[in-house]
Design an enzyme around this catalytic site. Structure first.
Site, PDB file in Angstrom:
ATOM      1  N   ASP A 268      -7.123   0.718   2.201  1.00 10.89           N
ATOM      2  CA  ASP A 268      -7.598   1.475   3.439  1.00 10.89           C
ATOM      3  C   ASP A 268      -6.464   2.328   4.129  1.00 10.89           C
ATOM      4  OD1 ASP A 268      -8.685   2.039   6.325  1.00 10.89           O
ATOM      5  OD2 ASP A 268     -10.219   0.445   5.734  1.00 10.89           O
TER       6      ASP A 268
ATOM      7  N   ARG B  42      -7.036   4.025   7.216  1.00  9.82           N
ATOM      8  CA  ARG B  42      -7.396   4.501   8.373  1.00  9.82           C
ATOM      9  C   ARG B  42      -6.611   4.118   9.376  1.00  9.82           C
ATOM     10  NH1 ARG B  42     -13.602   2.483   8.302  1.00  9.82           N
ATOM     11  NH2 ARG B  42     -12.566   0.944   7.200  1.00  9.82           N
TER      12      ARG B  42
END
Ligand SMILES: [Zn+2]
Length: 421
Positions: free
Chosen positions: A333, A335
């Protein structure tokens, strides 16, 4: 058109490349986190007068490249100044106490919607200051909300929800404006390391990152955020008013096109339904939508991962969900929710009564930034598409919030998605 003495033609790209890596005294230094707009000063990232610039990068996030293309193609004069007549926000946001805390907001300009008002003198003085936030009103019409009305779960009230099934919203578009010292502090790295890596990993796109330590503000060429507010925006800052909120990261495949491999659109529309119901109870609802496609890995990586998941031996199983992403992207990830709470602080939020998210990363970022969270609202089982069971089982096993049982290793192996057909 007549050429100037230096060979440049007004409105067209200069024949000379102007390096910006040598310090010049900016008209205004940006005093990030100052309590008032006057003390903070405007962020000037336009290119029409390079001597006025006090930031690295320019406006519109990734669309700054299209602006350059328009200038290169001769379709846009580089001297064009925005006429801001009648563009003022439909709803005034803030100022709130968090705006005067240089650590509370580091990735957007809290004064970004108000520049035409708070920097009117500087604008009249010929400085090309552009808003980085715009606030407007709209009606949003979603088939899932119309269905909720038809099934009696929601009732139009003419205020939050009109008879057509459209929800009345205030929405704000927000461009990224990073205060580099604050962003470095959020990620626990040094400002010089952050500057150097941003420079190197964008292929040397912004030399000022490493040559202009005096410029602390960077407008990165990335996507921004949009917030949708259901009910009175001023109530967001009142902890006594029930706030239903979802922070949602962009997923074009599901959000727009209805792809069934993930739960993004069902969770988004469920959150909107919860926001409308909350606003109708006298509360207020908020969806903060961030352009972080495919966990900020981008859609190409995302589709490569889909193929890798569905072609692996044993099929698309929940126990291999994160491993396949890591194989392709190097991480699970990107983000990094550390910057996400800034938008909540811009809106003056100190308490979210109902957080419509199962993500432990979002929950940790929000509560870690000092915002109290009451109830967490999970995605109801009946809204999970069959093929998205792989994702939701993998995520709940990895720490996502669920009121139900957490799948064990055997279950993760037996949750298998559709193959590539
Ligand atoms: Zn998705």
């Amino acid at each position: 058109m007549t050429a100037r003495a230096d060979g440049s033609v007004p409105g067209r790209p200069s024949p000379h490349i102007r390096l910006t890596s040598h310090p010049v005294t900016a008209v205004h230094a940006v005093n990030w986190g100052a309590a008032t707009a006057a003390e903070r000063g405007p962020v000037i990232a336009t290119t029409s007068n390079r001597l006025h610039r006090n930031a690295i990068g320019t406006h519109s996030g990734s669309y700054s490249v299209y602006r350059a293309l328009a200038v290169a193609a001769g379709a846009l004069s580089r001297e064009h100044r925005a006429d801001l007549t009648n563009t003022a926000p439909t709803d005034v946001v803030g100022p709130y106490a968090q705006w005067g805390d240089p650590q509370a907001i580091v990735s957007l300009d809290p004064w970004g919607a108000a520049v035409a008002d708070v920097f009117a003198t500087e604008l009249a003085d010929g400085q090309d200051i552009r808003p980085t936030i715009a606030v407007t009103k709209a009606h949003v019409l979603l088939p899932e909300i119309i269905e909720a009305v038809q099934k009696g779960r929601l009732r139009p009230d003419g205020r939050v929800l009109v008879d057509s099934g459209a929800a009345v919203v205030t929405k704000a578009a927000i461009e990224p404006v990073w205060h580099l010292p604050g962003v470095a502090a959020r990620f626990g790295c040094s400002e010089s390391d952050l500057r150097r890596v941003l420079f190197e990993e964008t292929g040397g796109m912004y030399p000022e990152l490493v040559t202009r330590g005096d410029l602390e503000v960077f407008l990165p060429p990335i996507g921004g955020q949009t917030v949708y507010i259901f009910g009175d925006p001023h109530k967001l800052a009142d902890p006594a008013v029930e706030l239903t909120a979802r922070v949602h990261d962009e997923c074009n495949g599901s959000d727009v096109f209805g792809s069934d491999i993930c739960t993004c659109r069902p969770y988004l529309t469920h959150a909107i339904e919860e926001c409308i119901a909350g606003a109708q109870r006298g509360g207020v609802g908020l969806v903060a939508y961030s352009r972080k496609e495919g966990r900020a890995l981008g859609e190409v990586t995302k589709f490569l991962v889909y193929n890798a998941r569905k072609r692996q031996v044993g099929g698309d199983t929940a126990d291999q969900y994160f491993a396949r992403t890591e194989c392709v992207a190097g991480v699970q990830d990107m983000r990094f929710q550390e910057l996400m709470p800034d938008v909540l602080h811009w809106l003056g939020i100190t308490k979210i009564h109902r957080l419509v998210s199962m993500s432990n990363m979002k929950y940790d970022a929000i509560t870690g930034s000092g915002i109290e969270v009451g109830e967490r609202v999970n995605l109801p089982d009946e809204l999970i598409p069959a093929d998205a069971r792989v994702e939701i089982d993998a995520k709940t096993a990895a720490g996502y919030f669920t009121p139900g049982p957490i799948p064990d290793a055997d279950q993760l192996r037996s949750t298998v998605g559709r193959d590539l057909r």
